[in-house]
Scaffold this motif. Structure first.
Motif, PDB file in Angstrom:
ATOM      1  N   UNK A  36       0.739  -1.285   0.064  1.00  0.00           N
ATOM      2  CA  UNK A  36      -0.010  -0.088   0.195  1.00  0.00           C
ATOM      3  C   UNK A  36       0.835   1.138   0.010  1.00  0.00           C
ATOM      4  N   UNK A  37       2.079   1.148   1.010  1.00  0.00           N
ATOM      5  CA  UNK A  37       2.836   2.328   0.816  1.00  0.00           C
ATOM      6  C   UNK A  37       3.616   2.563  -0.409  1.00  0.00           C
ATOM      7  N   UNK A  38       3.870   1.665  -0.943  1.00  0.00           N
ATOM      8  CA  UNK A  38       4.782   1.765  -2.584  1.00  0.00           C
ATOM      9  C   UNK A  38       3.530   2.198  -3.412  1.00  0.00           C
ATOM     10  N   UNK A  79       3.937   5.547  -5.626  1.00  0.00           N
ATOM     11  CA  UNK A  79       4.071   5.654  -7.162  1.00  0.00           C
ATOM     12  C   UNK A  79       2.885   6.481  -7.884  1.00  0.00           C
ATOM     13  N   UNK A  80       1.735   6.355  -7.254  1.00  0.00           N
ATOM     14  CA  UNK A  80       0.796   7.219  -7.547  1.00  0.00           C
ATOM     15  C   UNK A  80       0.966   8.658  -7.484  1.00  0.00           C
ATOM     16  N   UNK A 130       3.557   9.946  -7.597  1.00  0.00           N
ATOM     17  CA  UNK A 130       4.566  10.407  -8.625  1.00  0.00           C
ATOM     18  C   UNK A 130       4.217  10.251 -10.173  1.00  0.00           C
ATOM     19  N   UNK A 131       3.061   9.967 -10.290  1.00  0.00           N
ATOM     20  CA  UNK A 131       2.581   9.810 -11.725  1.00  0.00           C
ATOM     21  C   UNK A 131       2.770  11.206 -12.332  1.00  0.00           C
ATOM     22  N   UNK A 132       2.269  12.302 -11.694  1.00  0.00           N
ATOM     23  CA  UNK A 132       2.170  13.273 -12.267  1.00  0.00           C
ATOM     24  C   UNK A 132       3.308  14.452 -12.181  1.00  0.00           C
ATOM     25  N   UNK A 133       4.495  13.678 -11.523  1.00  0.00           N
ATOM     26  CA  UNK A 133       5.716  14.301 -11.216  1.00  0.00           C
ATOM     27  C   UNK A 133       6.616  14.391 -12.732  1.00  0.00           C
ATOM     28  N   UNK A 134       6.286  15.449 -13.577  1.00  0.00           N
ATOM     29  CA  UNK A 134       6.927  15.617 -14.915  1.00  0.00           C
ATOM     30  C   UNK A 134       8.286  16.454 -14.969  1.00  0.00           C
ATOM     31  N   UNK A 173       6.109   6.645   3.258  1.00  0.00           N
ATOM     32  CA  UNK A 173       5.614   7.260   2.003  1.00  0.00           C
ATOM     33  C   UNK A 173       6.625   8.615   1.574  1.00  0.00           C
ATOM     34  N   UNK A 174       6.950   9.352   2.442  1.00  0.00           N
ATOM     35  CA  UNK A 174       8.016  10.257   2.009  1.00  0.00           C
ATOM     36  C   UNK A 174       9.342   9.715   1.680  1.00  0.00           C
ATOM     37  N   UNK A 175       9.880   8.573   2.387  1.00  0.00           N
ATOM     38  CA  UNK A 175      11.003   7.873   2.032  1.00  0.00           C
ATOM     39  C   UNK A 175      10.896   7.337   0.558  1.00  0.00           C
TER      40      UNK A 175
END
Length: 598
Positions: free
Chosen positions: A447-449, A453-454, A456-460, A486-488
Motif C-alpha cells: 500500500x505504501x509503495x 508511485x501514484x 509520482x505519476x504527475x511528477x513530470x 511514504x516520504x522515503x
C-alpha cells in the motif's frame, strides 16, 4: 569519716618541683595546654572536638603523673595513680575518634560515642576509685622502693589492671586499623600525609608496649603519657607547617598525581625521576619499564631535544595513537642563574580540542554549503515563478491559452520545488533537535509503495519517464509511520526520475525474504561515481555540485530518508554503474506477528 582515698589525698600537701621528672611533666603540661588552646580555634579541622578532648585527657593524665612524681607518701602516690586512669582510659578513645573523623571525614556513630566515651569509662573509673574495697587494681604488694637516689612506687598489679590494659590495647588496635585503613585508601597526592598520621599513632603504642612488657620507663615512671604528648605535638607541628591540612599543598599534589596530562620529572641527563599516574599508564602502554625516554616513538624526540639542546623541539605537537599532545617543559634549578638540575615535562592532551576544532570546521563548512545550496536552489525556481507570473500579469491579452497554461504550469511546478525545499529544511531541523517523532502503526508495504508511485505519476520533471510497479497482494506488514515511509519512497523515486534520461523507465519492486522486506528502485540514468556515498546521503550535498547542473534540489532528501529508515530499524543503500544506471535498495524488518493475520 573520710574514705581511704580521701585520706590519701589529704597527705599530698608537699610538692617537690625540683625533681627533674616533675619539671619535665610541668613542661609537657604547658605544651599540651597550648595545644588544647590552639585546637579550640581550629574549627575547620576534621575531628576538631575529639582532638581537643584528647588534649584535655592528656592534661589530666600529665597533671596526675606530675604530682605523683613530686610527692613521697605512698597513699598519695596510689591515689594520684587512680586519678590518672580517667585520662588513661579516655585519651586513646578520643584519639581513635579524632583519627576516624579526620581520615574519613565522617562523624563517629553516636552509639559508639556513648559506649566508648561515657558508659565503659564510667564503669571502669568506678572500679578504679573503689580499689581500697576490692584490691583488684593494685594489690597489697604495692610499696615504695628506695634505690638510694630517689624512691619510686612499685605497683602490685591485680586482675583489674590487666583488664583495663587489654581494653586500652583493644582501642589502640582499632586506632591503628583506622590509621592503616586511611593509609591504604589514600590517593598518591596525600599518601605521605597518612604515613605521618600512622607513625604518630605508633609512637605512644610503642612506648606503652616497652613499658608494660619490658619495663622501659622514663624517670622511673610510665613513658606513655609523655609519648602521647609528643604525638599530639607532632600533629600540631605538621598541621601548622602546612604538611597535613593545607589545601594549597594538597591541591598541588592532586594536580600532579590526578592530572590527565602526562607529567615527567627528569634530570639533566634525561633519567626519569618521577611521573604522575597518567604518565605511568602511558609508559605501561608503551611497554617501557625504565628504559631511555628518548627512545619512545612519539614523545621521545622531546626528551632528546631537552637533554641535548636544553630546548624543546620546533614542533611541539606529538601524536600517540588517537591522542594528540602539546609538549611543555619547565626547568628545575635552585634559582635564576643557578645550575640546571632537571626538567618537569608535561604533555598536555589536546585531543578533545582538536576534535572540537574539527567539528567547528565541519559545522562551518556545512553552514557555508547550506547557505550556498539554499540561495542557489531558491533563486532558480523563484526566477521561473517570478518570470511566469510577470508575463501573465503584464501581457495577459497577448498570450494564447496554450501559452498561459504553460506559464501557469511552470509556476506551479517550481512552487512545488520550493515547498519541497522548505519541507526538507524543516524535517532536517526536527531531526537535529530531537523533535522528530514517529506515529507507528501496522502497515502493508504494498500500500505504501502504491501510494508513493501514484503520487509520482504527475511528477513530470523530465519528459516521458515512466514508472513501473506491478502490485502484488503480498500482505507483507511492517511497523512504521505510514506518512514518513511514504516520504522515503517518494524521495527515492523522485531522485531516480530526476537523474533518468528521457523516454526511460524507473522500476519499483518489492521482495520479502526471511524477516525483512526489500524495496528497490531502479533507473537507467547516468549512474553515480564510485566513492560518492557521503555526497549521496550527506547534508546539502549533491553528486554534481557544479553551477551548470541540470538537476536541482536541497541535497537533503536522501539524508532525511536514511535518518527516517534508521529510526524504523531499516537501511538504505545503492549499487551503481556509470552510464548504466543505479539501483537503490530499502530494507525494513517485517512485523511477523501481524503478517499472519493480514
Amino acid at each position: 569519716m573520710k574514705s581511704n582515698f580521701l585520706n590519701a589525698l589529704s597527705e599530698c600537701v608537699k610538692i617537690d618541683v625540683g625533681i627533674p621528672a616533675v619539671q619535665v611533666a610541668i613542661a609537657t603540661f604547658l605544651v599540651v595546654s597550648a595545644l588544647a588552646f590552639w585546637s579550640r580555634t581550629q574549627i575547620s579541622l576534621p575531628g576538631n572536638r575529639w582532638f581537643t578532648y584528647s588534649t584535655l585527657a592528656m592534661l589530666w593524665w600529665l597533671a596526675a603523673v606530675g604530682i605523683e612524681l613530686s610527692v613521697s607518701a605512698l597513699p598519695c602516690k596510689v591515689a594520684l595513680s587512680q586519678i590518672a586512669w580517667l585520662g588513661i582510659i579516655l585519651l586513646p578513645t578520643f584519639w581513635c575518634f579524632f583519627l576516624y573523623e579526620y581520615a574519613f571525614s565522617k562523624k563517629v556513630p553516636l552509639g559508639l560515642v556513648w559506649i566508648g566515651a561515657a558508659f565503659l569509662p564510667s564503669v571502669f573509673l568506678a572500679l578504679v576509685m573503689t580499689n581500697a574495697f576490692h584490691g583488684q587494681l593494685y594489690g597489697a604488694g604495692t610499696r615504695l622502693i628506695d634505690d638510694g637516689i630517689k624512691s619510686y612506687t612499685f605497683f602490685d598489679h591485680g586482675p583489674l589492671f590487666f583488664i583495663l590494659i587489654s581494653y586500652i590495647y583493644l582501642i589502640i588496635v582499632g586506632t591503628c586499623a583506622v590509621a592503616g585503613g586511611a593509609l591504604l585508601k589514600a590517593s598518591p597526592a596525600v599518601r605521605s600525609f597518612f604515613v605521618k598520621l600512622f607513625m604518630t599513632t605508633i609512637i605512644p603504642v610503642t612506648a606503652n608496649i616497652l613499658y608494660v612488657f619490658y619495663g622501659v620507663s622514663l624517670f622511673r615512671t610510665d613513658p606513655t603519657p609523655f609519648s602521647f604528648a609528643a604525638s599530639l605535638t607532632l600533629v600540631v607541628w605538621l598541621i601548622v607547617s602546612d604538611r597535613w591540612v593545607d589545601v594549597r599543598a594538597i591541591s598541588r599534589d592532586l594536580l600532579f598525581y590526578t592530572s590527565p596530562d602526562l607529567v615527567f620529572v627528569i634530570d639533566v641527563d634525561g633519567t626519569l625521576l618521577e611521573t604522575n599516574l597518567a604518565a605511568k599508564a602511558f609508559l605501561r602502554s608503551q611497554q617501557s619499564d625504565g628504559g631511555s625516554l628518548s627512545a619512545l616513538k612519539s614523545i621521545g624526540p622531546v626528551f632528546a631535544s631537552l637533554t641535548m639542546t636544553a630546548k624543546l623541539p620546533d614542533i611541539l605537537e606529538v601524536q600517540n595513537g588517537d591522542h594528540h599532545y602539546v609538549a611543555r617543559a619547565y626547568p628545575i634549578s635552585w634559582g635564576e642563574g643557578q645550575t640546571l638540575l632537571g626538567w618537569t615535562v608535561a604533555f598536555v592532551d589536546v585531543t578533545m580540542q582538536k576534535r572540537y576544532a574539527a567539528r567547528a570546521m565541519t559545522a562551518e563548512r556545512v553552514q557555508a554549503q547550506f547557505l550556498a545550496t539554499v540561495s542557489h536552489e531558491l533563486r532558480t525556481p523563484l526566477t521561473v515563478i517570478n518570470g511566469a507570473l510577470g508575463l501573465l500579469n503584464i501581457h495577459p491579452s497577448k498570450l494564447t491559452a496554450e501559452k498561459s497554461t504553460h506559464l501557469i504550469s511552470l509556476a506551479l511546478k517550481n512552487s512545488a520545488i520550493l515547498a519541497k525545499l522548505v519541507n526538507d529544511l524543516l524535517d532536517m531541523q526536527k531531526l537535529e533537535s530531537s523533535e522528530f517523532t514517529l506515529n507507528l502503526e501496522i502497515c502493508d508495504v504494498s500500500d505504501i509503495i502504491s501510494g508513493a508511485v501514484a503520487s509520482m505519476e504527475t511528477f513530470k520533471y523530465k519528459g516521458n519517464v515512466k514508472l513501473r510497479f506491478d502490485r502484488k497482494p503480498s500482505g507483507v506488514m511492517i511497523l512504521a509511520d505510514k506518512i514518513r515511509m511514504h516520504q522515503v519512497v517518494v524521495n527515492v523515486i523522485s531522485n531516480a526520475i530526476k537523474f533518468s534520461e528521457e523516454n526511460s523507465v524507473v522500476e519499483v519492486c518489492m521482495n520479502a525474504e526471511g524477516d525483512t522486506v526489500q524495496i528497490t528502485v531502479k533507473d537507467t540514468g547516468r549512474g553515480i561515481p564510485a566513492g560518492s556515498e557521503e555526497k549521496v546521503f550527506g547534508q546539502f550535498l549533491q553528486v554534481d555540485g557544479s553551477d551548470d547542473k541540470d538537476v536541482y534540489g536541497s541535497g537533503l532528501g536522501m539524508h532525511i530518508s536514511r535518518q527516517i529508515l534508521s529510526q524504523h530499524g531499516g537501511t538504505i543503500g545503492y549499487a551503481s554503474e556509470l552510464g548504466v544506471g543505479t539501483l537503490f535498495t530499502i530494507t525494513l524488518p517485517i512485523k511477523s506477528d501481524a503478517a499472519s493475520g493480514a
